[in-house]
Design an enzyme around this catalytic site. Structure first.
Site, mmCIF file in Angstrom:
data_model
loop_
_atom_site.group_PDB
_atom_site.id
_atom_site.type_symbol
_atom_site.label_atom_id
_atom_site.label_comp_id
_atom_site.label_asym_id
_atom_site.label_seq_id
_atom_site.Cartn_x
_atom_site.Cartn_y
_atom_site.Cartn_z
ATOM 1 N N TYR A 51 0.828 -1.202 0.000
ATOM 2 C CA TYR A 51 0.000 0.000 0.000
ATOM 3 C C TYR A 51 0.869 1.261 0.000
ATOM 4 O O TYR A 51 1.647 1.488 0.930
ATOM 5 C CB TYR A 51 -0.921 0.029 1.221
ATOM 6 C CG TYR A 51 -1.820 -1.182 1.364
ATOM 7 C CD1 TYR A 51 -2.154 -1.988 0.278
ATOM 8 C CD2 TYR A 51 -2.354 -1.523 2.606
ATOM 9 C CE1 TYR A 51 -2.979 -3.094 0.427
ATOM 10 C CE2 TYR A 51 -3.175 -2.624 2.755
ATOM 11 C CZ TYR A 51 -3.489 -3.402 1.666
ATOM 12 O OH TYR A 51 -4.305 -4.499 1.818
ATOM 13 N N GLY A 198 -14.270 -6.586 2.741
ATOM 14 C CA GLY A 198 -15.265 -6.344 1.691
ATOM 15 C C GLY A 198 -16.695 -6.573 2.114
ATOM 16 O O GLY A 198 -17.548 -6.863 1.278
ATOM 17 N N ALA A 201 -19.252 -4.696 0.152
ATOM 18 C CA ALA A 201 -19.244 -4.918 -1.303
ATOM 19 C C ALA A 201 -19.019 -3.612 -2.059
ATOM 20 O O ALA A 201 -19.844 -3.198 -2.887
ATOM 21 C CB ALA A 201 -20.530 -5.607 -1.747
ATOM 22 N N LYS A 202 -17.905 -2.979 -1.757
ATOM 23 C CA LYS A 202 -17.527 -1.703 -2.399
ATOM 24 C C LYS A 202 -18.581 -0.622 -2.185
ATOM 25 O O LYS A 202 -18.712 0.309 -2.979
ATOM 26 C CB LYS A 202 -17.278 -1.898 -3.898
ATOM 27 C CG LYS A 202 -16.120 -2.827 -4.214
ATOM 28 C CD LYS A 202 -15.883 -2.902 -5.713
ATOM 29 C CE LYS A 202 -14.672 -3.767 -6.022
ATOM 30 N NZ LYS A 202 -14.412 -3.850 -7.488
ATOM 31 N N GLY A 203 -19.337 -0.741 -1.098
ATOM 32 C CA GLY A 203 -20.352 0.255 -0.767
ATOM 33 C C GLY A 203 -21.687 0.029 -1.445
ATOM 34 O O GLY A 203 -22.663 0.718 -1.145
ATOM 35 N N LEU A 205 -23.806 -2.309 -1.060
ATOM 36 C CA LEU A 205 -24.846 -2.766 -0.132
ATOM 37 C C LEU A 205 -25.341 -1.634 0.762
ATOM 38 O O LEU A 205 -26.308 -1.809 1.511
ATOM 39 C CB LEU A 205 -24.306 -3.905 0.744
ATOM 40 C CG LEU A 205 -24.101 -5.248 0.051
ATOM 41 C CD1 LEU A 205 -23.429 -6.239 0.985
ATOM 42 C CD2 LEU A 205 -25.421 -5.803 -0.464
ATOM 43 N N LYS A 208 -23.670 3.036 -2.555
ATOM 44 C CA LYS A 208 -23.102 3.243 -3.881
ATOM 45 C C LYS A 208 -24.046 2.674 -4.955
ATOM 46 O O LYS A 208 -24.763 1.700 -4.697
ATOM 47 C CB LYS A 208 -21.733 2.562 -3.985
ATOM 48 C CG LYS A 208 -20.680 3.155 -3.054
ATOM 49 C CD LYS A 208 -20.251 4.527 -3.511
ATOM 50 C CE LYS A 208 -19.244 5.155 -2.559
ATOM 51 N NZ LYS A 208 -17.979 4.423 -2.513
#
Length: 298
Positions: A51, A198, A201-203, A205, A208
């Site tokens: 990172y 996760g 789920a990348k937002g 749920l 997003k």
């Protein structure tokens, strides 16, 4: 905050962990968020040498100077940056791991890493050599425990069979139920803790816009998000529901959540006060969308 024993280790970790990859490059702001997370009861902070080409480890190390005994530091190894900075190559060799750990220790400003994780893995790796490196680092006191970060069932099975891993980090959410197929049961059976990433789920749920995800259509993603919303009101937030779905499985020790702001932190740590999902609510969520499964790396 609730704390759970991580596998066969001696680490008592908070059920919500801090995924440090989400941090920015401002060390002062990062320290403010990390300190507040610690005050809220989060004690496991997960980073990686990958990172920010090591900048993330530096930021975490700076933030916890003088607080080292209060935190559990987890980092990862295996992705070697090219000298020209154009990208990275997979390198799980013993020689590289023994070299890379010294750099991580320096960046984190610590004498030991609580949980050192292989950041990936394939069946083509020199697995015994990789394990030798981790075991040697344990003997030397440079790491306390080791694990792997992988979603590949065939790789996970090899490490369960051949190594002393205490944990596996893997993606898991209502929109990624592949771990339920075999991995979670196997790891629970062998008392190996799961660090689930996760969960939102990348937002998608939570807030997003829906898009195709892991074989699901955008419409199916909307169905899952709608089920989360239905179960959430009025008892808990959507984020709390999504995280609680992940935590309901007994194999899962902690949900590793990427936290970018103090507002996000407060929302996630609110799970401490939220009522647990009932068995009926869990089934309601599961029925909202057909479970997906691994098509490769079985």
């Amino acid at each position: 905050m609730k704390y759970n024993l991580l596998g066969n280790s001696g680490l008592q970790v908070s059920e919500i962990s801090f995924g440090c990859m989400s941090l920015g490059e401002d060390h002062v702001e990062n320290a403010r968020i990390l300190h507040q997370a610690l005050d809220e009861g989060i004690n496991l902070f997960d980073t990686a040498d990958l990172y920010g080409q090591g900048l993330n480890e530096i930021s975490v190390g700076r933030a916890f100077q003088g607080k080292r005994d209060k935190v559990i530091l987890a980092t990862k190894v295996g992705n070697q940056w090219r000298k020209d900075g154009s990208g990275w190559d997979w390198n799980p060799t013993k020689a590289y791991i023994l070299e890379a750990v010294e750099q991580s220790l320096q960046r984190l400003q610590t004498d030991y890493i609580d949980l050192y994780q292989l950041h990936g893995g394939t069946l083509d790796d020199p697995i015994d050599e990789t394990i030798e490196a981790f075991e040697l680092l344990k003997q030397q006191g440079k790491i306390r425990y080791y694990g792997i970060s992988s979603i590949r069932p065939n790789v996970i099975r090899e490490y369960v069979r051949r190594s002393g891993i205490v944990s596996v980090m893997m993606q898991y959410s209502l929109l990624d139920r592949r771990p339920e197929e075999t991995c979670l049961g196997l790891l629970e059976q062998h008392k190996i803790g799961v660090l689930a990433r996760g969960s939102l789920a990348k937002g998608m749920l939570v807030n997003k816009p829906a898009q195709p995800f892991l074989g699901y259509s955008a419409e199916e993603v909307k169905q899952a998000a709608a089920a989360i919303q239905l179960v959430s009101n009025p008892q808990r937030s959507k984020a709390e529901t999504a995280v609680q779905y992940v935590l309901h499985h007994p194999a899962v020790t902690t949900a590793v959540v990427g936290i970018r702001t103090l507002t996000h932190l407060q929302e996630i740590t609110g799970i401490q006060q939220a009522p647990l999902l009932s068995e009926e609510e869990i089934q309601q969520l599961q029925k909202s969308i057909k479970a997906n499964s691994y098509s490769e790396h079985q």
